[in-house]
Design a protein around this motif. Structure first.
Motif, short mmCIF file in Angstrom:
data_model
loop_
_atom_site.label_atom_id
_atom_site.label_comp_id
_atom_site.label_asym_id
_atom_site.label_seq_id
_atom_site.Cartn_x
_atom_site.Cartn_y
_atom_site.Cartn_z
N LEU A 58 -3.22 1.64 16.19
CA LEU A 58 -1.77 1.70 16.32
C LEU A 58 -1.14 2.21 15.02
CD1 LEU A 58 -0.87 -1.61 18.19
CD2 LEU A 58 -0.80 0.71 19.09
N ALA A 59 -0.15 3.11 15.15
CA ALA A 59 0.57 3.60 13.98
C ALA A 59 1.53 2.53 13.48
CB ALA A 59 1.34 4.88 14.33
N VAL A 60 1.64 2.43 12.17
CA VAL A 60 2.54 1.46 11.55
C VAL A 60 3.56 2.24 10.75
CG1 VAL A 60 2.71 -0.52 10.00
CG2 VAL A 60 0.68 -0.23 11.44
N ASP A 61 4.83 2.05 11.05
CA ASP A 61 5.89 2.79 10.39
C ASP A 61 7.10 1.89 10.22
OD1 ASP A 61 7.24 4.79 9.18
OD2 ASP A 61 7.09 6.23 10.83
N ASP A 88 -1.23 3.32 5.44
CA ASP A 88 -2.43 4.07 5.06
C ASP A 88 -2.10 5.19 4.08
OD1 ASP A 88 -3.90 2.44 6.68
OD2 ASP A 88 -3.98 3.83 8.38
N VAL A 89 -0.98 5.87 4.28
CA VAL A 89 -0.61 6.97 3.38
C VAL A 89 -0.33 6.43 1.98
CG1 VAL A 89 1.11 8.74 2.92
CG2 VAL A 89 0.24 8.45 5.23
N VAL A 90 0.43 5.35 1.90
CA VAL A 90 0.74 4.77 0.59
C VAL A 90 -0.52 4.26 -0.09
CG1 VAL A 90 2.01 2.93 -0.58
CG2 VAL A 90 3.10 4.22 1.25
N ASP A 91 -1.41 3.62 0.66
CA ASP A 91 -2.67 3.14 0.08
C ASP A 91 -3.51 4.30 -0.43
OD1 ASP A 91 -1.93 0.57 0.62
OD2 ASP A 91 -3.12 0.39 2.47
N ALA A 146 5.91 0.94 2.27
CA ALA A 146 4.82 0.08 2.73
C ALA A 146 5.12 -1.39 2.44
CB ALA A 146 3.51 0.49 2.06
N VAL A 147 5.90 -1.68 1.41
CA VAL A 147 6.25 -3.07 1.10
C VAL A 147 7.04 -3.68 2.25
CG1 VAL A 147 7.54 -4.55 -0.47
CG2 VAL A 147 6.19 -2.64 -1.37
#
Length: 384
Positions: free
Chosen positions: A40-43, A302-305, A333-334
């Motif tokens: 699942l995408a997380v946004d 995921d992008v921020v990580d 992401a926070v």
């Protein structure tokens, strides 16, 4: 009514006679739900594309009234006839013109963008030659940067810091999975100024345009064709791009009488910067802002990580100079992690309270556990 009772009783009877089968089905649902949860995408915001197309044109230094007369009006006339457009809004200010096209909900925004691009190509015939290339795009909340970094340095000038951010730092993140673009702002962009001496030019019968043409002709590479050999083929070019200020100062300029002078004899060559239009400061120091945008379908966390992992790797490899400090000033992401944590705590506490209420009313621990286990199974099915 009788059929429903028989059907419900049959399912209950089958579950009592085959408890292992019920457990296996529940485990299968949990496994499939967990697998689906990982995909699942997380946004931070839902994936919504507004039915709106925007056009932006920049012509530095032009007053707002002139921008409206020469550019904005032409754009409005050409873009207003875009198919299915229901409204046109425009704004003009110094050096900038913006036009927004709105379409009805349900309109394929990609088709609208293509039609508007065709109209924009036709409008270019009526626009001045001094403008920057027009920018056309669709309004998308995913264009909001997911991470913003501030670069600051005490031993580097604003020009050097901006150049390092543009040509070195930003390129380390462009190829990361899920990253759509890396934009750099602030600081000072290096610019070489050639200031002609008008009196000297007049004395040798030259104009400013003559110097401009000479610099443009010299500062380019010219292809010289192909050289075909028995076993290979070579492609040649005439290398003519200027590599340093000294080469620019020593550029020969031919006078009308055949005499040759150097550019430094007719003009001053200064290593300077563009006008300061955007200022970024961090902890009372001149800074540079780096904004990282993700792809529409990418996972924000995921992008921020991935960006943070690349930063740690760059520090470990000592590729970032010690005098440059990198700080995170905005991180979506926070907020996403906080929202996920709150949702998880609400689900867990809600499930526990539901089990407590059921036990108080039924007084049976077995039925309470059955109802309690149905809550995570239902959530996993929702993920599927």
């Amino acid at each position: 009514m009788t059929a429903n009772r028989l059907r419900g009783g049959g399912i209950a009877a089958w579950s009592i006679r085959h408890p292992i089968g019920v457990v296996m089905i529940a485990l299968a649902l949990l496994v499939l739900g967990g697998f689906s949860l990982q995909r699942l995408a997380v946004d931070l915001l839902p994936h919504i594309i507004y039915p709106e197309v925007r056009v932006r044109i920049i012509d530095p230094g032009v007053p707002a009234q002139v921008m409206e007369d020469r550019i904005t009006r032409q754009l409005e006339e050409q873009l207003a006839i875009t198919e299915d457009a229901i409204s046109v809004e425009s704004s003009s200010r110094q050096g900038r013109s913006a036009v927004s096209l709105s379409f009805p909900y349900g309109k394929d925004i990609d088709i609208a963008l293509r039609d508007a691009s065709t109209r924009l190509d036709r409008a270019k015939r009526f626009l001045p030659d001094t403008i920057d290339p027009p920018v056309i795009y669709k309004l998308d909340p995913s264009q909001i940067p997911v991470l913003e970094l501030a670069l600051s340095a005490t031993e580097m000038s604003a020009v050097e810091l901006r150049s390092w951010g543009d040509y070195t730092f930003s390129r380390w993140f462009v190829n990361l999975p899920g990253v759509a673009a890396v934009e750099v702002g602030g600081g000072l962009v290096r610019e070489v100024h050639v200031q002609p001496d008008l009196q000297k030019l007049a004395s040798v019968d030259l104009g400013v345009n003559d110097l401009v043409d000479r610099i443009q002709q010299a500062n380019r590479d010219i292809p010289s064709g192909r050289l075909i050999l028995p076993n290979q083929e070579l492609i040649g070019r005439t290398h003519g791009r200027l590599q340093s200020l000294q080469e620019l100062r020593n550029l020969p300029v031919t006078l009308p009488n055949g005499e040759i002078l150097y550019l430094s004899d007719l003009a001053q060559v200064i290593d300077s910067h563009e006008d300061d239009r955007l200022r970024v400061r961090y902890n009372d120091q001149v800074g540079v802002k780096v904004s990282i945008q993700k792809q529409p379908t990418a996972n924000t966390v995921d992008v921020v990580d991935a960006v943070n992992e690349r930063l740690q790797w760059l520090h470990s490899q000592q590729l970032i100079p010690e005098e440059i400090a990198i700080s995170s000033v905005s991180n979506q992401a926070v907020y996403v992690r906080n929202a996920l944590t709150n949702a998880s705590m609400a689900a867990i506490s809600g499930g526990i309270l539901a089990m407590v209420v059921v036990y108080l009313f039924l007084g049976n621990i077995r039925r309470t556990l059955i109802i309690g286990s149905s809550i995570p199974i239902a959530i996993m099915i929702t993920f599927m």
